[in-house]
Design a protein around this motif. Structure first.
Motif: not given
Length: 255
Positions: A47-57
């Motif tokens: 959750x922490x790391x993906x919050x920094x990315x966009x268009x996550x899947x």
């Protein structure tokens, strides 16, 4: 009587088009960088790391995520231990990803190391059980220019960093006091469970590779992650854990 000849197929035989089809990933979406993190706290870290990315899947295989950082494509997986790490690096190595970044925490083997210090291994002793299968039988090196870039970016953020020899061991639960003492006297900086695997598999596929691991356990004083941190230690640990991911993303900008 009909004879039967068994036909065996190895994962090594699976090529890029087959992996792309299995993951439902378009060739133009192959990540520029794959970041793997070794941690028990899978959901928290993800959750922490993906919050920094966009268009996550999430890709078709569980816990492997794709996203964007500025104009770069990023894969992330919280992969604990060599047995899981090898799968992620191998997969993206086949696809042609350019850079593998290992992040996580480690045990410090020298008394001058403090919680929150960041180790950037130059040479890693391969005691993971996986690296020899990829041609790294005793030790493996990271990619020097990428290590230098990572160290520069971490120091710009005010972190204490150390480069040197590191060891990747197969399991946290089988590290004996005798082993740790021997590693300490040999001048080895730190120990964790993934970096040798990442470096060896990346080298096999001609990927650049760098590792940034934050000191948590103070093994020279018998303090493991179950024990309380010294004053200020938690804050330093958290700041280091935040910075290693930020720097992993910043490295992608050089691709």
């Amino acid at each position: 009587m009909t004879s039967f000849t068994p036909m065996f197929r190895s994962i090594f035989d699976i090529d890029a088009p087959e992996w792309l089809a299995a993951m439902k990933l378009a060739p133009e979406d192959v990540p520029d960088v794959v970041i793997v993190e070794g941690s028990w706290w899978r959901q928290q870290r993800t959750d922490w790391r993906l919050s920094r990315l966009s268009e996550v899947r999430e890709l078709e295989f569980p816990d492997i995520f794709w996203g964007r950082w500025q104009d770069k494509k990023v894969a992330f997986c919280c992969a604990y231990g060599a047995a899981r790490t090898v799968e992620i690096i191998h997969l993206f190595g086949v696809l042609g990803t350019k850079l593998a970044v290992q992040i996580g925490t480690c045990g410090g083997l020298q008394p001058y190391l403090a919680p929150g210090d960041i180790i950037l291994p130059d040479v890693v002793l391969c005691r993971d059980g996986i690296a020899p299968m990829y041609g790294a039988h005793d030790a493996v090196r990271g990619s020097g220019e990428w290590i230098e870039r990572a160290e520069k970016k971490l120091r710009e953020r005010g972190h204490s960093t150390y480069r040197g020899t590191h060891v990747t061991w197969s399991s946290l639960f089988t590290e004996t006091p005798q082993m740790m003492e021997a590693w300490h006297h040999a001048g080895i900086l730190s120990v964790e469970m993934e970096t040798a695997t990442t470096f060896a598999v990346a080298r096999f596929f001609n990927m650049a590779a760098v590792s940034m691991v934050v000191v948590w356990d103070d093994l020279t004083r018998g303090r493991r992650f179950l024990d309380p941190l010294p004053p200020g230690g938690l804050e330093a640990l958290n700041r280091g854990n935040e910075s290693i991911f930020e720097v992993a993303l910043a490295l992608a900008e050089h691709l």
